[in-house]
Scaffold this motif. Structure first.
Motif, PDB file in Angstrom:
ATOM      1  N   ALA A 105       0.854  -1.184   0.000  1.00 18.14           N
ATOM      2  CA  ALA A 105       0.000   0.000   0.000  1.00 18.14           C
ATOM      3  C   ALA A 105       0.891   1.234   0.000  1.00 18.14           C
ATOM      4  N   CYS A 106       0.440   2.288  -0.681  1.00 18.11           N
ATOM      5  CA  CYS A 106       1.180   3.551  -0.716  1.00 18.11           C
ATOM      6  C   CYS A 106       0.214   4.687  -0.401  1.00 18.11           C
ATOM      7  N   THR A 107       0.440   5.338   0.736  1.00 13.52           N
ATOM      8  CA  THR A 107      -0.386   6.462   1.172  1.00 13.52           C
ATOM      9  C   THR A 107       0.461   7.726   1.200  1.00 13.52           C
ATOM     10  N   THR A 149      -4.539   7.409  -0.465  1.00 17.46           N
ATOM     11  CA  THR A 149      -3.985   6.074  -0.674  1.00 17.46           C
ATOM     12  C   THR A 149      -4.085   5.726  -2.146  1.00 17.46           C
ATOM     13  N   VAL A 188      -2.482   3.050  -3.869  1.00 17.14           N
ATOM     14  CA  VAL A 188      -2.679   1.611  -4.060  1.00 17.14           C
ATOM     15  C   VAL A 188      -2.772   0.943  -2.696  1.00 17.14           C
ATOM     16  N   GLN A 189      -3.466  -0.183  -2.661  1.00 19.29           N
ATOM     17  CA  GLN A 189      -3.670  -0.878  -1.393  1.00 19.29           C
ATOM     18  C   GLN A 189      -3.882  -2.365  -1.658  1.00 19.29           C
ATOM     19  N   ASP A 190      -3.340  -3.185  -0.768  1.00 19.31           N
ATOM     20  CA  ASP A 190      -3.516  -4.648  -0.863  1.00 19.31           C
ATOM     21  C   ASP A 190      -3.074  -5.186  -2.220  1.00 19.31           C
ATOM     22  N   PRO A 243       7.049   1.448   0.115  1.00 18.61           N
ATOM     23  CA  PRO A 243       5.618   1.304   0.387  1.00 18.61           C
ATOM     24  C   PRO A 243       5.285   1.679   1.826  1.00 18.61           C
ATOM     25  N   SER A 244       4.078   2.189   2.033  1.00 19.09           N
ATOM     26  CA  SER A 244       3.613   2.488   3.388  1.00 19.09           C
ATOM     27  C   SER A 244       3.360   1.201   4.169  1.00 19.09           C
ATOM     28  N   ALA A 281      -7.015   3.814  -3.594  1.00 19.11           N
ATOM     29  CA  ALA A 281      -6.809   2.467  -3.051  1.00 19.11           C
ATOM     30  C   ALA A 281      -6.945   1.411  -4.146  1.00 19.11           C
ATOM     31  N   HIS A 332      -6.255  -1.662  -6.576  1.00 22.80           N
ATOM     32  CA  HIS A 332      -5.769  -3.013  -6.296  1.00 22.80           C
ATOM     33  C   HIS A 332      -6.034  -3.884  -7.509  1.00 22.80           C
TER      34      HIS A 332
END
Length: 284
Positions: A25-27, A39, A41-43, A77-78, A231, A233
């Motif tokens: 994930a990148c916040t 955010t 991207v996530q997961d 990445p976060s 977010a 994915h």
């Protein structure tokens, strides 16, 4: 019938993983308003096998380039982890070469000097660096243009020089961020075929970012579809079971290409519409 990547990979010997993103994930935090977070991207779980050509497609603003920067080690990445050939990535990914969407040629250096620059920075003796650069200029069809400066070359020639600049370093992983998006269709197809020929000879791992679904299917072993942001994915992965070697223009007329395109577009269409609506709201 389309087969998912997981179904095909489970039924075959898995190639060694050149690049593995797990739970990434990148916040991003606004500098002006620290309480505002975005955010991108996530997961994200993404795997590129050694010698595998993987393309990522998705709507504008879905974080495709963010993932490429994470893979390059330019962005930490976060959350989540990145592994390169089984080892945790710390700092820059020195086993990867990065071909950017924008031009990376230095305007004060000739084509030969641009291609040899990375080798020189590594400490390669000048004569050896220039010999390797000359060899790669030949491989990308620029044998007689080593003395040209970027402003003296066409867009297609500059892209060829950028490709040679990346590949002369012999990276184990090649990261490409929409490298041909600014080219006319004829030059673009020529470059796509050149990349496939060079990849076929070396079989390096490739992570390729593109907006063009036709390009992704024509070039790849596998296509990953990203959702609309925020977010973003992966929404699906599809194996491109079209025989190699390929000509990107010829295979687009084949029944299997059309079948793959229709199946992937069914997944991608709604996300593209979501992304388009989000862009309209930002303008409004």
């Amino acid at each position: 019938m389309l087969a998912s990547a997981a179904e095909v990979l489970d039924a075959t010997d898995n190639p060694a993983a050149a690049l593995t993103l797990t739970g990434v994930a990148c916040t991003f935090v606004s500098k002006d308003a620290p309480d505002q977070r975005y955010t991108a991207v996530q997961d994200v779980d993404l795997r590129v096998g050694a010698g595998e050509f993987v393309s990522v497609v998705g709507p504008t603003g879905c974080g495709k380039s963010t993932l490429l920067n994470v893979a390059a080690g330019l962005l930490a990445p976060s959350l989540g982890s990145v592994q390169v050939f089984g080892e945790p990535l710390v700092g820059l990914n020195r086993r990867a070469g990065y071909m950017f969407q924008t031009e990376s040629l230095m305007p004060w250096r000739t084509a030969l000097a641009n291609v040899s620059a990375g080798l020189e920075f590594r400490g390669t003796p000048l004569k050896e660096a220039q010999a390797l650069a000359q060899e790669w200029l030949g491989r990308v069809g620029l044998s007689g243009f080593g003395d040209r400066y970027p402003h003296q070359m066409s867009g297609g020639m500059r892209k060829r020089a950028s490709l040679a600049q990346t590949l002369v370093l012999d990276p184990d992983i090649i990261l490409m961020d929409e490298p041909f998006s600014a080219l006319d269709i004829q030059t673009r197809q020529l470059m796509e075929n050149e990349v496939l020929q060079l990849w076929q000879a070396k079989r390096k791992a490739v992570l390729f970012i593109t907006h063009d679904l036709d390009e992704a299917i024509a070039m790849s072993d596998r296509v990953v579809v990203m959702s609309a942001g925020p977010a973003s994915h992966p929404m699906g992965e599809f194996v491109i079971d079209i025989a190699r070697p390929r000509d990107v223009a010829e295979i687009k007329s084949t029944p299997r290409f059309r079948e793959l395109h229709a199946g992937i577009w069914d997944v991608l269409r709604e996300e593209v519409l979501k992304g388009y609506q989000q862009q309209l709201q930002k303008v409004a």
